[in-house]
Design a protein around this motif. Structure first.
Motif, PDB file in Angstrom:
ATOM      1  N   GLU A  31       0.929  -1.261   0.144  1.00 54.18           N
ATOM      2  CA  GLU A  31       0.025  -0.106   0.100  1.00 54.18           C
ATOM      3  C   GLU A  31       0.906   1.115  -0.138  1.00 54.18           C
ATOM      4  OE1 GLU A  31      -2.579   2.339  -0.495  1.00 54.18           O
ATOM      5  OE2 GLU A  31      -3.624   0.365  -0.231  1.00 54.18           O
ATOM      6  N   GLN A  32       0.382   2.363  -0.832  1.00 51.57           N
ATOM      7  CA  GLN A  32       1.094   3.626  -0.886  1.00 51.57           C
ATOM      8  C   GLN A  32       0.463   4.417  -0.029  1.00 51.57           C
ATOM      9  OE1 GLN A  32       2.606   5.579  -4.561  1.00 51.57           O
ATOM     10  NE2 GLN A  32       2.205   3.672  -5.532  1.00 51.57           N
ATOM     11  N   ASN A  33      -0.610   4.109   0.584  1.00 52.29           N
ATOM     12  CA  ASN A  33      -1.445   5.081   1.586  1.00 52.29           C
ATOM     13  C   ASN A  33      -0.586   4.708   3.135  1.00 52.29           C
ATOM     14  OD1 ASN A  33      -2.975   6.495   3.639  1.00 52.29           O
ATOM     15  ND2 ASN A  33      -4.643   6.654   1.997  1.00 52.29           N
ATOM     16  N   ALA A  34       0.467   5.080   3.335  1.00 53.17           N
ATOM     17  CA  ALA A  34       1.407   4.656   4.341  1.00 53.17           C
ATOM     18  C   ALA A  34       0.741   4.961   5.672  1.00 53.17           C
ATOM     19  CB  ALA A  34       2.718   5.335   4.380  1.00 53.17           C
ATOM     20  N   PHE A  35      -0.003   6.013   5.773  1.00 54.32           N
ATOM     21  CA  PHE A  35      -0.774   6.353   7.080  1.00 54.32           C
ATOM     22  C   PHE A  35      -1.711   5.332   7.604  1.00 54.32           C
ATOM     23  CE2 PHE A  35      -3.950   8.177   9.570  1.00 54.32           C
ATOM     24  CZ  PHE A  35      -3.563   8.540  10.824  1.00 54.32           C
ATOM     25  N   HIS A  36      -2.753   5.082   6.666  1.00 55.33           N
ATOM     26  CA  HIS A  36      -3.822   4.094   7.063  1.00 55.33           C
ATOM     27  C   HIS A  36      -2.947   2.694   7.029  1.00 55.33           C
ATOM     28  CE1 HIS A  36      -7.215   6.443   7.109  1.00 55.33           C
ATOM     29  NE2 HIS A  36      -6.702   6.982   5.842  1.00 55.33           N
ATOM     30  N   ALA A  37      -2.242   2.197   6.301  1.00 48.99           N
ATOM     31  CA  ALA A  37      -1.318   0.806   6.066  1.00 48.99           C
ATOM     32  C   ALA A  37      -0.686   0.762   7.371  1.00 48.99           C
ATOM     33  CB  ALA A  37      -0.463   0.660   5.107  1.00 48.99           C
ATOM     34  N   LEU A  38       0.115   1.706   7.972  1.00 47.38           N
ATOM     35  CA  LEU A  38       0.815   1.494   9.208  1.00 47.38           C
ATOM     36  C   LEU A  38      -0.126   1.257  10.359  1.00 47.38           C
ATOM     37  CD1 LEU A  38       3.868   3.601   8.370  1.00 47.38           C
ATOM     38  CD2 LEU A  38       3.808   1.061   8.149  1.00 47.38           C
ATOM     39  N   LYS A  39      -1.233   2.271  10.388  1.00 50.68           N
ATOM     40  CA  LYS A  39      -1.957   2.164  11.374  1.00 50.68           C
ATOM     41  C   LYS A  39      -2.567   0.799  11.664  1.00 50.68           C
ATOM     42  CE  LYS A  39      -3.980   5.198  13.468  1.00 50.68           C
ATOM     43  NZ  LYS A  39      -4.089   5.777  14.645  1.00 50.68           N
ATOM     44  N   LEU A  40      -2.999   0.115  10.620  1.00 56.25           N
ATOM     45  CA  LEU A  40      -3.491  -1.106  10.366  1.00 56.25           C
ATOM     46  C   LEU A  40      -2.741  -2.372  10.645  1.00 56.25           C
ATOM     47  CD1 LEU A  40      -6.341  -2.557   9.458  1.00 56.25           C
ATOM     48  CD2 LEU A  40      -5.494  -2.794   7.489  1.00 56.25           C
ATOM     49  N   ALA A  41      -1.409  -2.142  10.395  1.00 58.70           N
ATOM     50  CA  ALA A  41      -0.495  -3.238  10.446  1.00 58.70           C
ATOM     51  C   ALA A  41      -0.099  -3.617  11.933  1.00 58.70           C
ATOM     52  CB  ALA A  41       0.856  -3.097   9.635  1.00 58.70           C
ATOM     53  N   HIS A  42       0.316  -5.035  12.122  1.00 57.49           N
ATOM     54  CA  HIS A  42       0.906  -5.417  13.144  1.00 57.49           C
ATOM     55  C   HIS A  42       2.369  -5.254  13.265  1.00 57.49           C
ATOM     56  CE1 HIS A  42      -2.870  -8.109  13.321  1.00 57.49           C
ATOM     57  NE2 HIS A  42      -2.546  -7.663  14.384  1.00 57.49           N
ATOM     58  N   ARG A  43       2.938  -5.544  11.773  1.00 58.17           N
ATOM     59  CA  ARG A  43       4.332  -5.127  11.756  1.00 58.17           C
ATOM     60  C   ARG A  43       4.379  -4.723  10.078  1.00 58.17           C
ATOM     61  NH1 ARG A  43       7.563  -9.162  10.899  1.00 58.17           N
ATOM     62  NH2 ARG A  43       6.204 -10.810  10.460  1.00 58.17           N
TER      63      ARG A  43
END
Length: 246
Positions: free
Chosen positions: A191-203
């Motif tokens: 994902e290029q939408n880093a904000f939402h992707a990192l908020k969602l991710a465990h790692r």
């Protein structure tokens, strides 16, 4: 669940991946971020067998799958919703979902269809509508739903928010969270939408020029100054954070 070691891959004489090491544990949401051309899509496609790895190994649930044909990889429980959705535009929603079920026994079809349509109620309303006439958000739902019809244990999503309105993006990320939590499907998200992707991710991993440059928890990378400067500040993170808090 998925272990990738020293993976190298590319297209002809162009090498796109340079010694990639990635691990995905069962039950996780793993996010891979990076700039355009970093090799993110190539990594997902190499896991699926096209292009074929030139070096290294891919192990899924204890079995090396590096040289397996794509259809055998799919039958082992890996599904891929590709960048750009790539639905069949002239087929109906129902027919697209039937294509996703091609790797599973037919007796599961009715239950799996109901599960996907419960997750995406909009698709239930459009079962007999051609895929090419759907909105961008509906097509993305169809692409994810088609992948889920294969009963995956590992769901790989490539840029699911690409080209979608902010409200639809939030809906898609909420659905990804639900797939992981409620349906117990492990997710590997590019994902290029880093904000939402990192908020969602465990790692998460950061890829730069075909190499893994950083890794850590989603929260760690979200707070990292280098990550924020490279992938968040240009995307107006303050506005995104304000919107997320509403």
């Amino acid at each position: 669940m998925l272990s990738i070691r020293n993976l190298q891959s590319g297209y002809g004489r162009i090498q796109a991946l340079h010694g990639i090491d990635v691990d995905v544990a069962e039950g996780e949401i793993i996010t891979l971020i990076g700039a355009n051309g970093a090799g993110k899509t190539t990594l997902l496609m190499t896991i699926c067998g096209k292009p074929r790895a030139s070096q290294g190994e891919i192990v899924f649930e204890g079995e090396e799958i590096t040289r397996l044909p794509t259809f055998q990889i799919a039958r082992r429980g890996i599904a891929h919703a590709p960048e750009g959705r790539r639905i069949f535009p002239r087929m109906t929603v129902r027919e697209n979902l039937q294509m996703g079920a091609a790797v599973t026994p037919p007796q599961y079809f009715t239950d799996d269809l109901d599960r996907v349509l419960t997750l995406f109620p909009r698709l239930r309303e459009r079962l007999d509508q051609r895929g090419g006439t759907l909105s961008g958000g509906e097509q993305q739902m169809l692409a994810i739903g088609r992948a889920l019809m294969g009963r995956p244990r590992l769901l790989m999503l490539d840029e699911p928010s690409l080209g979608l309105a902010p409200l639809v993006v939030r809906q898609i990320f909420q659905i990804i969270r639900e797939i992981n939590r409620e349906q117990k499907v492990t997710v590997f998200l590019v994902e290029q939408n880093a904000f939402h992707a990192l908020k969602l991710a465990h790692r998460a991993y950061v890829m730069v020029n075909g190499r893994i440059a950083m890794s850590g928890t989603g929260e760690q990378l979200l707070a990292d100054p280098a990550v924020r400067a490279a992938y968040l500040e240009g995307g107006h993170p303050a506005a995104e954070e304000t919107e997320e808090a509403r």
